[in-house]
Design an enzyme around this catalytic site. Sequence first.
Site, PDB file in Angstrom:
ATOM      1  N   ALA A 254       9.640 -19.845  15.589  1.00 42.89           N
ATOM      2  CA  ALA A 254       9.104 -19.088  14.448  1.00 42.89           C
ATOM      3  C   ALA A 254       8.924 -17.598  14.720  1.00 42.89           C
ATOM      4  CB  ALA A 254       7.794 -19.685  13.920  1.00 42.89           C
ATOM      5  N   ALA A 255       9.400 -17.096  15.889  1.00 43.05           N
ATOM      6  CA  ALA A 255       9.265 -15.643  16.152  1.00 43.05           C
ATOM      7  C   ALA A 255      10.019 -14.834  15.104  1.00 43.05           C
ATOM      8  CB  ALA A 255       9.788 -15.313  17.551  1.00 43.05           C
ATOM      9  N   GLY A 256      11.271 -15.240  14.843  1.00 40.03           N
ATOM     10  CA  GLY A 256      12.078 -14.501  13.865  1.00 40.03           C
ATOM     11  C   GLY A 256      11.473 -14.585  12.465  1.00 40.03           C
ATOM     12  N   ASP A 257      10.949 -15.762  12.104  1.00 41.64           N
ATOM     13  CA  ASP A 257      10.352 -15.925  10.774  1.00 41.64           C
ATOM     14  C   ASP A 257       9.074 -15.088  10.644  1.00 41.64           C
ATOM     15  OD1 ASP A 257      12.344 -17.780  10.189  1.00 41.64           O
ATOM     16  OD2 ASP A 257      11.124 -19.474  10.864  1.00 41.64           O
TER      17      ASP A 257
HETATM   18  P1  ADP Z   1      14.892 -15.305  16.598  1.00 39.72           P
HETATM   19  O1  ADP Z   1      13.671 -16.129  16.856  1.00 39.72           O
HETATM   20  O2  ADP Z   1      15.258 -15.234  15.144  1.00 39.72           O
HETATM   21  O3  ADP Z   1      16.056 -15.594  17.505  1.00 39.72           O
HETATM   22  P2  ADP Z   1      14.141 -13.068  18.320  1.00 39.72           P
HETATM   23  O4  ADP Z   1      14.169 -13.991  19.469  1.00 39.72           O
HETATM   24  O5  ADP Z   1      15.014 -11.852  18.378  1.00 39.72           O
HETATM   25  O6  ADP Z   1      14.464 -13.801  16.926  1.00 39.72           O
HETATM   26  O7  ADP Z   1      12.614 -12.618  18.110  1.00 39.72           O
HETATM   27  C1  ADP Z   1      12.188 -11.910  16.968  1.00 39.72           C
HETATM   28  C2  ADP Z   1      11.173 -10.879  17.381  1.00 39.72           C
HETATM   29  O8  ADP Z   1      10.074 -11.545  18.016  1.00 39.72           O
HETATM   30  C3  ADP Z   1      11.672  -9.863  18.389  1.00 39.72           C
HETATM   31  O9  ADP Z   1      12.284  -8.760  17.734  1.00 39.72           O
HETATM   32  C4  ADP Z   1      10.364  -9.463  19.071  1.00 39.72           C
HETATM   33  O10 ADP Z   1       9.703  -8.491  18.304  1.00 39.72           O
HETATM   34  C5  ADP Z   1       9.555 -10.751  19.058  1.00 39.72           C
HETATM   35  N1  ADP Z   1       9.721 -11.485  20.327  1.00 39.72           N
HETATM   36  C6  ADP Z   1      10.526 -12.538  20.570  1.00 39.72           C
HETATM   37  N2  ADP Z   1      10.433 -12.941  21.869  1.00 39.72           N
HETATM   38  C7  ADP Z   1       9.535 -12.122  22.442  1.00 39.72           C
HETATM   39  C8  ADP Z   1       8.978 -12.006  23.777  1.00 39.72           C
HETATM   40  N3  ADP Z   1       9.347 -12.843  24.754  1.00 39.72           N
HETATM   41  N4  ADP Z   1       8.071 -11.031  24.010  1.00 39.72           N
HETATM   42  C9  ADP Z   1       7.689 -10.190  23.021  1.00 39.72           C
HETATM   43  N5  ADP Z   1       8.165 -10.238  21.758  1.00 39.72           N
HETATM   44  C10 ADP Z   1       9.078 -11.186  21.469  1.00 39.72           C
END
Ligand code: ADP
Length: 308
Positions: A254-257
Amino acid sequence: MKDRVTAPRIAVVGSLNMDLVLQVEHAPQGGETVLAQSLRLVPGGKGGNQAVACARQGARVSLFGRVGDDDNGRALRAALDADGIDHSGVLNDHAEPTGVAAITVESTGQNRIVVVPGANGRFTLDAGLLGAALHGAGGLVLQFECPLAEVLAAAHQARAAGCPVRLNPSPIQPLPDALWPLVDTLVVNEGEAAALAGQPVATPEEAAAAAQALRARGPAQVVVTLGAAGAVAADAAGCRHHPGLRVRAVDTTAAGDTFLGALAVALARGDTLDEAVGDGMRAAALCVTQPGAQPSIPTRETVLQSLP
Ligand code: ADP
């Protein structure tokens, strides 16, 4: 991060799943049986996650989707109620069950996911209800876990209503030609950016080059998220890399969401693209420090207290 008095309104069209999260030492190989340490049922699905992210960042949210007429569907609605999300646009399907994602999470944090779309695959747009939600809204948030024809129809309707469209084309598939010019803000991770632009995206420089190539196809704003390395924002003024925030990541589900939701709410408030990317990064950084999909999405208050 700015705070304003009025809550922006956001419409979300997308998927709702019940996540069955199995904590395992290691995921089974072909023919192998393993014991899980725990099973948790966690509300998820990209549409639901994005709606929750928008609501917890202070927006008034209307969600459009489809669930089965079953216990999982009722549990997902209850979770949406807890976040004050209007789910009158989430219809009950009497033939297909609520979508389910079976997720194994290994002790290393590595996850493997199998999704059963169920009712999500039979989503149809209620143009009347969506029209009411788009009126005066600060954004329509879309992803690709619902039938593409309905996503395209929703984008058309938003454009006609003067409501900006924020799209995360995940799971990735080619955008129909007609969709490109309807998207105001395209948010893609490295893999999605590489697939759409047809060029490698492993560094901020490559992300900037891909973002400019994608901008040329229609979206005025393109954001490429780079996991722990942050994000690249591109608009008419050029490309800027926002380095990642340093946190202890335990689960990136859910980071991207969360990023997209916080970005969409900030843009709806009238913030600049760079301010909105900053909001997205702060919310997503906190999200990865907690396990699970919707339970890990932080509120605006938590973000302001933890990462001002
Ligand atoms: P998705 O989950 O869609 O693949 P990402 O992995 O690029 O997307 O993560 C989306 C955003 O979440 C990143 O741009 C960043 O801001 C944050 N994020 C993800 N992983 C980390 C991490 N390990 N540490 C800090 N921020 C993170």
